[in-house]
Design a protein around this motif. Structure first.
Motif, PDB file in Angstrom:
ATOM      1  N   PRO A 119      11.673  10.859   4.328  1.00  0.00           N
ATOM      2  CA  PRO A 119      11.751  11.048   3.432  1.00  0.00           C
ATOM      3  C   PRO A 119      11.975  12.251   2.399  1.00  0.00           C
ATOM      4  N   ARG A 120      12.013  13.349   2.821  1.00  0.00           N
ATOM      5  CA  ARG A 120      11.898  14.441   2.819  1.00  0.00           C
ATOM      6  C   ARG A 120      13.229  15.327   2.388  1.00  0.00           C
ATOM      7  N   THR A 121      14.126  14.278   3.659  1.00  0.00           N
ATOM      8  CA  THR A 121      15.328  15.608   3.706  1.00  0.00           C
ATOM      9  C   THR A 121      16.519  14.625   4.200  1.00  0.00           C
ATOM     10  N   GLY A 122      16.326  13.442   4.644  1.00  0.00           N
ATOM     11  CA  GLY A 122      16.893  13.160   5.273  1.00  0.00           C
ATOM     12  C   GLY A 122      17.382  11.167   4.640  1.00  0.00           C
ATOM     13  N   THR A 123      16.980  10.615   3.596  1.00  0.00           N
ATOM     14  CA  THR A 123      17.170   9.392   3.056  1.00  0.00           C
ATOM     15  C   THR A 123      17.421   9.827   2.104  1.00  0.00           C
ATOM     16  N   PRO A 124      17.474  10.704   1.448  1.00  0.00           N
ATOM     17  CA  PRO A 124      16.801  10.755  -0.258  1.00  0.00           C
ATOM     18  C   PRO A 124      18.294  10.574  -0.670  1.00  0.00           C
ATOM     19  N   GLU A 125      19.183  10.262  -1.569  1.00  0.00           N
ATOM     20  CA  GLU A 125      20.866   9.777  -2.225  1.00  0.00           C
ATOM     21  C   GLU A 125      20.870  10.755  -3.495  1.00  0.00           C
ATOM     22  N   THR A 126      19.607  11.405  -4.084  1.00  0.00           N
ATOM     23  CA  THR A 126      19.566  12.419  -5.148  1.00  0.00           C
ATOM     24  C   THR A 126      18.421  13.175  -4.840  1.00  0.00           C
ATOM     25  N   HIS A 127      18.429  14.200  -5.889  1.00  0.00           N
ATOM     26  CA  HIS A 127      17.581  15.251  -6.132  1.00  0.00           C
ATOM     27  C   HIS A 127      16.434  14.257  -6.544  1.00  0.00           C
ATOM     28  N   GLY A 128      16.793  13.590  -6.918  1.00  0.00           N
ATOM     29  CA  GLY A 128      15.573  13.448  -7.747  1.00  0.00           C
ATOM     30  C   GLY A 128      14.927  11.677  -7.041  1.00  0.00           C
ATOM     31  N   ALA A 129      15.108  11.413  -6.440  1.00  0.00           N
ATOM     32  CA  ALA A 129      14.787  10.170  -5.173  1.00  0.00           C
ATOM     33  C   ALA A 129      12.885  10.760  -5.322  1.00  0.00           C
ATOM     34  N   VAL A 130      12.298   9.461  -5.645  1.00  0.00           N
ATOM     35  CA  VAL A 130      10.994   9.020  -6.417  1.00  0.00           C
ATOM     36  C   VAL A 130      10.503   8.889  -5.686  1.00  0.00           C
ATOM     37  N   ILE A 131       8.876   9.429  -4.781  1.00  0.00           N
ATOM     38  CA  ILE A 131       8.366   9.070  -3.853  1.00  0.00           C
ATOM     39  C   ILE A 131       6.837   8.176  -4.674  1.00  0.00           C
ATOM     40  N   SER A 132       5.824   7.171  -4.592  1.00  0.00           N
ATOM     41  CA  SER A 132       5.155   7.384  -5.432  1.00  0.00           C
ATOM     42  C   SER A 132       4.265   7.980  -4.699  1.00  0.00           C
ATOM     43  N   GLY A 133       3.191   7.560  -5.132  1.00  0.00           N
ATOM     44  CA  GLY A 133       1.669   8.303  -4.699  1.00  0.00           C
ATOM     45  C   GLY A 133       0.782   6.811  -3.618  1.00  0.00           C
ATOM     46  N   SER A 134       1.690   5.857  -3.128  1.00  0.00           N
ATOM     47  CA  SER A 134       1.201   5.075  -1.672  1.00  0.00           C
ATOM     48  C   SER A 134       2.365   5.406  -1.335  1.00  0.00           C
ATOM     49  N   ASP A 135       3.223   6.305  -1.662  1.00  0.00           N
ATOM     50  CA  ASP A 135       4.116   6.556  -0.704  1.00  0.00           C
ATOM     51  C   ASP A 135       3.877   7.531   0.062  1.00  0.00           C
ATOM     52  N   ALA A 136       3.132   8.514  -0.320  1.00  0.00           N
ATOM     53  CA  ALA A 136       3.124   9.798  -0.343  1.00  0.00           C
ATOM     54  C   ALA A 136       1.591   9.560   0.383  1.00  0.00           C
ATOM     55  N   LYS A 137       1.130   8.904   0.148  1.00  0.00           N
ATOM     56  CA  LYS A 137      -0.665   8.689   0.827  1.00  0.00           C
ATOM     57  C   LYS A 137       0.100   7.770   2.776  1.00  0.00           C
ATOM     58  N   GLY A 138       0.809   6.948   2.388  1.00  0.00           N
ATOM     59  CA  GLY A 138       1.082   6.313   3.405  1.00  0.00           C
ATOM     60  C   GLY A 138       2.287   7.819   5.080  1.00  0.00           C
ATOM     61  N   PHE A 139       2.015   8.408   4.489  1.00  0.00           N
ATOM     62  CA  PHE A 139       3.281   9.412   5.332  1.00  0.00           C
ATOM     63  C   PHE A 139       1.990  10.606   5.792  1.00  0.00           C
ATOM     64  N   GLY A 140       0.362  10.642   5.241  1.00  0.00           N
ATOM     65  CA  GLY A 140      -1.262  11.330   5.323  1.00  0.00           C
ATOM     66  C   GLY A 140      -1.286  12.144   4.481  1.00  0.00           C
ATOM     67  N   LEU A 141      -0.207  12.730   3.241  1.00  0.00           N
ATOM     68  CA  LEU A 141      -0.981  13.430   2.411  1.00  0.00           C
ATOM     69  C   LEU A 141      -1.867  12.918   1.970  1.00  0.00           C
ATOM     70  N   PRO A 142      -2.474  13.896   1.365  1.00  0.00           N
ATOM     71  CA  PRO A 142      -4.665  14.310   0.224  1.00  0.00           C
ATOM     72  C   PRO A 142      -4.589  13.696  -0.948  1.00  0.00           C
ATOM     73  N   VAL A 143      -3.535  12.561  -0.848  1.00  0.00           N
ATOM     74  CA  VAL A 143      -3.299  11.847  -2.281  1.00  0.00           C
ATOM     75  C   VAL A 143      -4.871  11.045  -2.963  1.00  0.00           C
ATOM     76  N   GLU A 144      -5.068  11.124  -4.033  1.00  0.00           N
ATOM     77  CA  GLU A 144      -5.775  10.155  -5.072  1.00  0.00           C
ATOM     78  C   GLU A 144      -4.914   9.708  -6.050  1.00  0.00           C
ATOM     79  N   GLU A 145      -4.864   8.602  -6.083  1.00  0.00           N
ATOM     80  CA  GLU A 145      -3.748   7.688  -6.985  1.00  0.00           C
ATOM     81  C   GLU A 145      -5.424   7.091  -8.363  1.00  0.00           C
ATOM     82  N   ALA A 146      -4.333   7.754  -9.343  1.00  0.00           N
ATOM     83  CA  ALA A 146      -5.042   8.426 -10.762  1.00  0.00           C
ATOM     84  C   ALA A 146      -4.626   6.612 -11.291  1.00  0.00           C
ATOM     85  N   ASP A 147      -5.912   5.924 -12.189  1.00  0.00           N
ATOM     86  CA  ASP A 147      -5.388   4.957 -12.796  1.00  0.00           C
ATOM     87  C   ASP A 147      -5.114   4.976 -13.926  1.00  0.00           C
TER      88      ASP A 147
END
Length: 190
Positions: A119-147
């Motif tokens: 997701p970081r360097t292989g597939t984004p088509e643009t510099h502004g490719a969006v990675i959501s909180g749930s995506d980041a969490k799914g990668f294993g990053l220590p994410v707290e999703e805020a309401d």
């Protein structure tokens, strides 16, 4: 992370023990950019792809050399090589950022690095490719999703907007790159 954290911002985020992400958060790709004389930007991948397509076209149809000659001049060849070097360095930077969290083991760093690689360097088509909180969490990053309606997120967003709107100088994601803009406020300002 109230908004975008692309490139260098993403590297900073990868060094966090915890990341609070809401609906507008985006740890975008670490995607080296090249600034051209006209002020436009192109990703390292785009520079390499353009050069390689020109080379392939000339191999297939040698008569297209005059058309592609400007793409294959020494400056373009040097830029393509610099782009390759930048992409190679990107992996080292991401690994260093992930390893900077003292309580992450080498195995955890490797697992996170591998999860983020595509997701970081292989597939984004643009510099502004969006990675959501749930995506980041799914990668294993220590994410707290805020309401977005929570008091905590509202406070983060309010502080972010105050910094973005009222402060000078300010750092922001501009049309051409992540930048610092503004000037030092006059001595008599509060």
């Amino acid at each position: 992370m109230p908004d975008q954290a692309e490139s260098g911002g993403t590297l900073l985020v990868l060094e966090a023990h915890r990341m609070c992400m809401g609906p507008t958060s985006d740890p975008g790709p670490v995607d080296p950019q090249f600034l051209f004389a006209d002020g436009s930007l192109a990703s390292a991948r785009a520079v390499i792809a353009t050069f390689e397509r020109a080379e392939a076209s000339i191999r297939q149809i040698p008569g297209t050399y005059p058309l592609h000659a400007t793409l294959l001049d020494p400056v373009a060849a040097l830029m393509a090589e610099q782009a390759r070097d930048q992409l190679a360095r990107t992996d080292d930077l991401v690994r260093e950022a992930l390893a900077s969290v003292p309580d992450r083991s080498e195995d955890e760093v490797t697992a996170l690095f591998n999860a983020l690689k595509d997701p970081r360097t292989g597939t984004p088509e643009t510099h502004g490719a969006v990675i959501s909180g749930s995506d980041a969490k799914g990668f294993g990053l220590p994410v707290e999703e805020a309401d977005s309606a929570s008091q905590r997120w509202q406070a983060i967003w309010c502080l972010y907007m105050k910094c973005a709107v009222l402060s000078e100088p300010s750092a922001y994601k501009g049309q051409t790159a992540s930048q610092v803009s503004g000037s030092t406020p006059p001595a008599n300002s509060a």
